[in-house]
Write a protein that holds these residues in place. Structure first.
Motif, mmCIF file in Angstrom:
data_model
loop_
_atom_site.group_PDB
_atom_site.id
_atom_site.type_symbol
_atom_site.label_atom_id
_atom_site.label_comp_id
_atom_site.label_asym_id
_atom_site.label_seq_id
_atom_site.Cartn_x
_atom_site.Cartn_y
_atom_site.Cartn_z
ATOM 1 N N LEU A 43 1.022 -0.760 -0.126
ATOM 2 C CA LEU A 43 -0.002 -0.024 0.208
ATOM 3 C C LEU A 43 0.596 1.193 -0.215
ATOM 4 C CD1 LEU A 43 -3.417 -0.817 2.298
ATOM 5 C CD2 LEU A 43 -3.049 -1.692 -0.207
ATOM 6 N N LYS A 44 2.071 1.501 1.102
ATOM 7 C CA LYS A 44 3.137 2.791 0.966
ATOM 8 C C LYS A 44 3.205 2.819 -0.724
ATOM 9 C CE LYS A 44 4.622 1.965 5.775
ATOM 10 N NZ LYS A 44 5.314 1.258 5.981
ATOM 11 N N GLU A 45 3.169 1.473 -1.197
ATOM 12 C CA GLU A 45 3.941 2.065 -3.220
ATOM 13 C C GLU A 45 3.297 2.448 -3.774
ATOM 14 O OE1 GLU A 45 6.214 -0.796 -6.401
ATOM 15 O OE2 GLU A 45 4.617 -2.068 -5.150
ATOM 16 N N VAL A 46 1.762 1.994 -3.641
ATOM 17 C CA VAL A 46 1.118 2.430 -4.353
ATOM 18 C C VAL A 46 0.239 3.852 -4.060
ATOM 19 C CG1 VAL A 46 -1.923 2.082 -4.484
ATOM 20 C CG2 VAL A 46 -0.203 -0.026 -4.427
ATOM 21 N N GLU A 47 0.344 3.973 -2.637
ATOM 22 C CA GLU A 47 0.596 5.043 -2.226
ATOM 23 C C GLU A 47 1.018 6.132 -2.763
ATOM 24 O OE1 GLU A 47 -0.507 8.589 1.702
ATOM 25 O OE2 GLU A 47 -1.039 6.049 1.929
ATOM 26 N N SER A 48 2.171 6.448 -2.736
ATOM 27 C CA SER A 48 3.633 7.072 -3.152
ATOM 28 C C SER A 48 3.314 6.848 -5.042
ATOM 29 C CB SER A 48 4.785 6.394 -3.348
ATOM 30 O OG SER A 48 5.524 7.035 -3.409
ATOM 31 N N VAL A 49 3.347 6.024 -5.994
ATOM 32 C CA VAL A 49 3.192 6.399 -7.066
ATOM 33 C C VAL A 49 1.540 7.059 -7.860
ATOM 34 C CG1 VAL A 49 2.868 4.719 -9.446
ATOM 35 C CG2 VAL A 49 4.342 4.264 -7.596
ATOM 36 N N ILE A 50 0.705 6.285 -6.578
ATOM 37 C CA ILE A 50 -0.354 7.581 -6.908
ATOM 38 C C ILE A 50 -0.370 8.715 -7.025
ATOM 39 C CG2 ILE A 50 -2.580 7.467 -7.207
ATOM 40 C CD1 ILE A 50 -3.323 4.495 -6.484
ATOM 41 N N LYS A 51 -0.214 9.226 -5.556
ATOM 42 C CA LYS A 51 0.658 11.081 -5.851
ATOM 43 C C LYS A 51 1.578 11.574 -6.720
ATOM 44 C CE LYS A 51 -0.084 10.864 -0.478
ATOM 45 N NZ LYS A 51 0.619 10.643 0.786
ATOM 46 N N GLU A 52 2.201 10.744 -7.204
ATOM 47 C CA GLU A 52 3.858 10.719 -8.222
ATOM 48 C C GLU A 52 2.158 11.391 -9.696
ATOM 49 O OE1 GLU A 52 8.286 9.997 -10.081
ATOM 50 O OE2 GLU A 52 7.298 9.363 -7.570
ATOM 51 N N GLU A 53 1.935 10.192 -9.651
ATOM 52 C CA GLU A 53 1.489 10.102 -11.258
ATOM 53 C C GLU A 53 0.130 10.838 -11.918
ATOM 54 O OE1 GLU A 53 3.688 8.603 -13.630
ATOM 55 O OE2 GLU A 53 4.821 8.144 -11.672
ATOM 56 N N VAL A 54 -0.805 11.158 -10.318
ATOM 57 C CA VAL A 54 -1.543 12.274 -10.349
ATOM 58 C C VAL A 54 -1.584 13.629 -10.983
ATOM 59 C CG1 VAL A 54 -3.408 10.857 -10.144
ATOM 60 C CG2 VAL A 54 -2.442 12.154 -8.668
ATOM 61 N N ASN A 55 0.104 13.822 -10.544
ATOM 62 C CA ASN A 55 0.046 15.562 -10.642
ATOM 63 C C ASN A 55 1.381 15.786 -11.682
ATOM 64 O OD1 ASN A 55 -0.980 16.724 -7.815
ATOM 65 N ND2 ASN A 55 0.392 15.397 -6.782
ATOM 66 N N ARG A 56 1.352 14.540 -12.505
ATOM 67 C CA ARG A 56 2.040 15.455 -13.772
ATOM 68 C C ARG A 56 1.274 16.317 -14.721
ATOM 69 N NH1 ARG A 56 7.082 11.920 -14.397
ATOM 70 N NH2 ARG A 56 7.014 10.198 -13.028
ATOM 71 N N GLU A 57 1.906 16.582 -15.602
ATOM 72 C CA GLU A 57 1.367 17.175 -16.629
ATOM 73 C C GLU A 57 0.929 16.405 -17.815
ATOM 74 O OE1 GLU A 57 0.016 20.588 -16.504
ATOM 75 O OE2 GLU A 57 -0.055 20.577 -14.379
ATOM 76 N N GLU A 58 1.431 15.089 -18.129
ATOM 77 C CA GLU A 58 1.201 14.472 -18.752
ATOM 78 C C GLU A 58 0.249 13.078 -18.759
ATOM 79 O OE1 GLU A 58 5.411 13.794 -20.556
ATOM 80 O OE2 GLU A 58 6.140 14.833 -19.355
ATOM 81 N N PRO A 59 0.407 12.600 -19.527
ATOM 82 C CA PRO A 59 -0.764 11.304 -19.699
ATOM 83 C C PRO A 59 0.699 9.792 -19.055
ATOM 84 C CG PRO A 59 -0.332 11.441 -21.775
ATOM 85 C CD PRO A 59 0.644 12.699 -20.761
ATOM 86 N N SER A 60 -0.149 8.830 -17.622
ATOM 87 C CA SER A 60 0.645 8.358 -17.193
ATOM 88 C C SER A 60 -0.086 6.825 -17.449
ATOM 89 C CB SER A 60 0.977 8.584 -15.820
ATOM 90 O OG SER A 60 -0.430 8.546 -14.973
ATOM 91 N N VAL A 61 0.017 6.192 -16.815
ATOM 92 C CA VAL A 61 -0.470 4.412 -16.664
ATOM 93 C C VAL A 61 0.049 3.516 -15.448
ATOM 94 C CG1 VAL A 61 -0.966 2.178 -17.304
ATOM 95 C CG2 VAL A 61 -1.438 3.978 -18.935
ATOM 96 N N ILE A 62 -0.495 3.124 -14.457
ATOM 97 C CA ILE A 62 -0.103 2.719 -13.551
ATOM 98 C C ILE A 62 -0.495 1.448 -13.626
ATOM 99 C CG2 ILE A 62 -0.342 2.490 -10.946
ATOM 100 C CD1 ILE A 62 -0.378 5.152 -10.139
#
Length: 583
Positions: free
Chosen positions: A486-505
């Protein structure tokens, strides 16, 4: 004498395909149609495959038919929406080898997002439609459908409903009729639907339907039974069984072909009875056509358009009896939930914790919409989540969508999510998509797909690499996570949703029900130190229960995934080393 055995309606369809000499079967799994193709795959004489979606399935089937093979294509009712593009046009081009489309409707929405009626598609596309009322008829109607397909140069629809698909009946087994491939002859006037050719084919379609209407009364799949002529019932499919049970004294016309309707047979029946009822589930398609002929029949003013019918409902309306309509005794609530150990649970827990909105999709993960997880905001159709989160961005702006994600499963991503991702990149979107990859088509019973590395027949094949695929369409930021970390999932989601580019998890872990070998050590709550804070209850695991104010783990349900251990704020949940479950 032929062997007689019990078969589900879906099994009987598969048997009918075998006996009809089918060469190729293609489908996309969808309840209540899935078991048809799974049973077809048991016959070595038939090539069978899962397609990525229903449109592809029908297009493969059309190619097989044009090449001269008898071909069966199967799907559920909403799958016809996906396949509608080739369906409407193959009605014009016609067939070579017989082409039969089996569609399973779902009155009552037992496993579907709507109650649409496939009879509408048959009428709109000018394609004949047959509807069996038993397993035996399911088998025989498939065979009849292939005969009609080749005799009238048309695809034919066989319509099932959930009760026919999933109820058993006695059928008689017959030998397979070997059907040699028909010769293929290049004919662009027939198979190339450019406007000039399509206009000519349209007139052929109209002529075909006129001939079929005349022939419909003599096909041998409609049945008339005269008894008390004061009451006449026109019906088809599973409602026929309810009519026979509810009003056994009534005269009945059971229709086997619903498009085109056997007009002469219906007119003759209506002349011979005093009062006519049309009993059809869902839409009043038969009723409205009969009324358009100037015949006074009773139908939807007495019967509902919604859900399934029953013998009691028919008895109350037609039998004029004071039928007990009180519902069954109330049972304890049993809302649908994700299984213990489901890899999707942790992702939804994190989304809720971060207060992130999500456009959802069709699959097991749709259950994440329900309390306590409440992890998705929407669910419309297969693949919609990817396109919808992009639409959210275009409506409300880039900052707004940074609090949103699109959530889709692996099979659904292959089905119709890829094009939405291409659209996001092409139109300069920045949305984040979560692919919940559990390595199977979970909701319909663990069917393989291009991402599992196995075919329908169980043969090893190329495994679609989601990470490479996403990068190939222009997604620069593709991250893979362990959904149980869950720590990994939370960290990655926080990072990717704040990008100025599209991303996939990509959250990848196999469906818990697929793993039968791993030894699981159960979780245990230290009752002396438990604060009864209820945080562990927020993951929505059925194995964690609160009884008489005490939170405990139900050993019969726990599979030792350890998610509760991760969320516990006071470290009072641990592995019970003496409790091992062998799956």
């Amino acid at each position: 004498m032929s062997e007689r055995i019990l078969m589900l309606g879906n099994e009987a369809i598969a048997r009918g395909a075998y006996e009809a000499g089918v060469t190729v079967t293609v489908a996309y799994p969808g309840t209540p149609s899935t078991e048809i193709t799974e049973n077809v795959a048991k016959y070595d004489e038939i090539y069978a495959e899962w397609a990525p979606n229903e449109k592809v399935a029908l297009e493969v089937g059309i190619g097989s038919s044009i090449a001269g093979a008898r071909t069966l294509v199967c799907m559920k009712h909403v799958g016809v929406n996906v396949a509608a593009d080739p369906l409407f046009t193959v009605a014009y081009s016609g067939v070579n080898g017989g082409l039969v489309l089996v569609v399973a409707d779902d009155p009552g929405m037992h496993s579907s997002q709507n109650e649409q009626d496939t009879k509408f598609f048959a009428r709109a596309a000018h394609i004949p439609l047959l509807e069996p009322s038993s397993s035996m008829e399911a088998k025989e109607f498939v065979k009849k459908a292939f005969e009609l397909s080749e005799a009238f140069d048309t695809p034919v629809i066989v319509r099932l409903t959930t009760r026919i698909s999933h109820s058993q009946g006695i059928i008689s087994l017959m030998d397979r009729q070997e059907m040699p491939l028909k010769n293929y002859e290049k004919d662009f006037q027939k198979y190339v639907m450019m406007p000039a050719m399509a206009r000519k084919r349209h007139t052929i379609v109209e002529d075909r339907m006129n001939r079929l209407e005349v022939e419909a009364s003599n096909l041998g799949i409609n049945e008339v039974e005269y008894k008390n002529k004061k009451i006449g019932v026109i019906t088809s499919g599973i409602p026929y069984q309810y009519v026979k049970d509810a009003v056994p004294e009534a005269s009945v016309l059971k229709l086997g072909i619903l498009h085109p309707l056997p007009k002469d047979l219906i007119l003759e029946f209506c002349k011979n009875v005093e009062e006519v009822y049309v009993v059809e589930e869902l839409e009043p398609i038969i009723e409205e056509q009969i009324k358009s002929w100037g015949i006074n029949v009773k139908g939807k003013e007495l019967f509902t358009k919604q859900g399934e019918y029953s013998a009691n409902l028919i008895k109350k309306v037609i039998g004029k009896e004071n039928v007990e309509t009180r519902g069954p005794l109330p049972l304890p609530a049993r809302p649908p939930v994700m299984c213990p150990g489901c890899p999707h649970r942790g992702v939804y827990y994190v989304l809720q914790k971060l207060k992130i909105h999500a456009t959802g999709d069709i699959g097991c993960y749709t259950l994440g919409a329900l309390p306590p997880l409440q992890g998705i905001d929407t669910c419309i159709c297969m693949g919609a989540s990817v396109s919808m989160v992009h639409g959210v961005e275009k409506a409300r702006g880039k900052e707004f969508v940074k609090n949103w994600v699109g959530v889709i499963g692996d099979s659904t991503f292959v089905h119709s999510g890829i094009t939405g991702l291409v659209n996001t990149v092409y139109n300069q979107g920045i949305s984040t998509v979560l692919i919940l990859d559990n390595r199977t088509t979970g909701m319909t019973g663990h069917q393989d797909h291009p991402g599992t590395g196995k075919t329908l027949k169980g043969e090893p094949t190329h495994t679609l690499d989601f990470e490479l695929l996403c990068k190939s369409v222009g997604i620069k930021h593709v991250r893979s996570v362990d959904p149980f970390n869950l720590k990994e999932v939370e960290s990655v989601i926080k990072e990717e949703v704040n990008r100025e580019e599209p991303s996939v998890i990509i959250a990848c872990a196999p469906c818990e029900l697929l793993d039968k070998k791993t030894k699981r050590i159960l979780s245990n709550i230290n009752q002396d130190e438990c604060k009864t804070c209820g945080i562990c209850m927020k993951i929505g695991c059925p194995a964690i229960q609160k009884k008489q104010g005490v939170i405990q783990v139900n050993d019969a349900l726990c599979n030792g995934c350890g998610l509760c251990i991760e969320v516990c704020a006071f470290d009072v949940i641990n592995r019970e080393k003496d409790s091992v479950v062998n799956y």
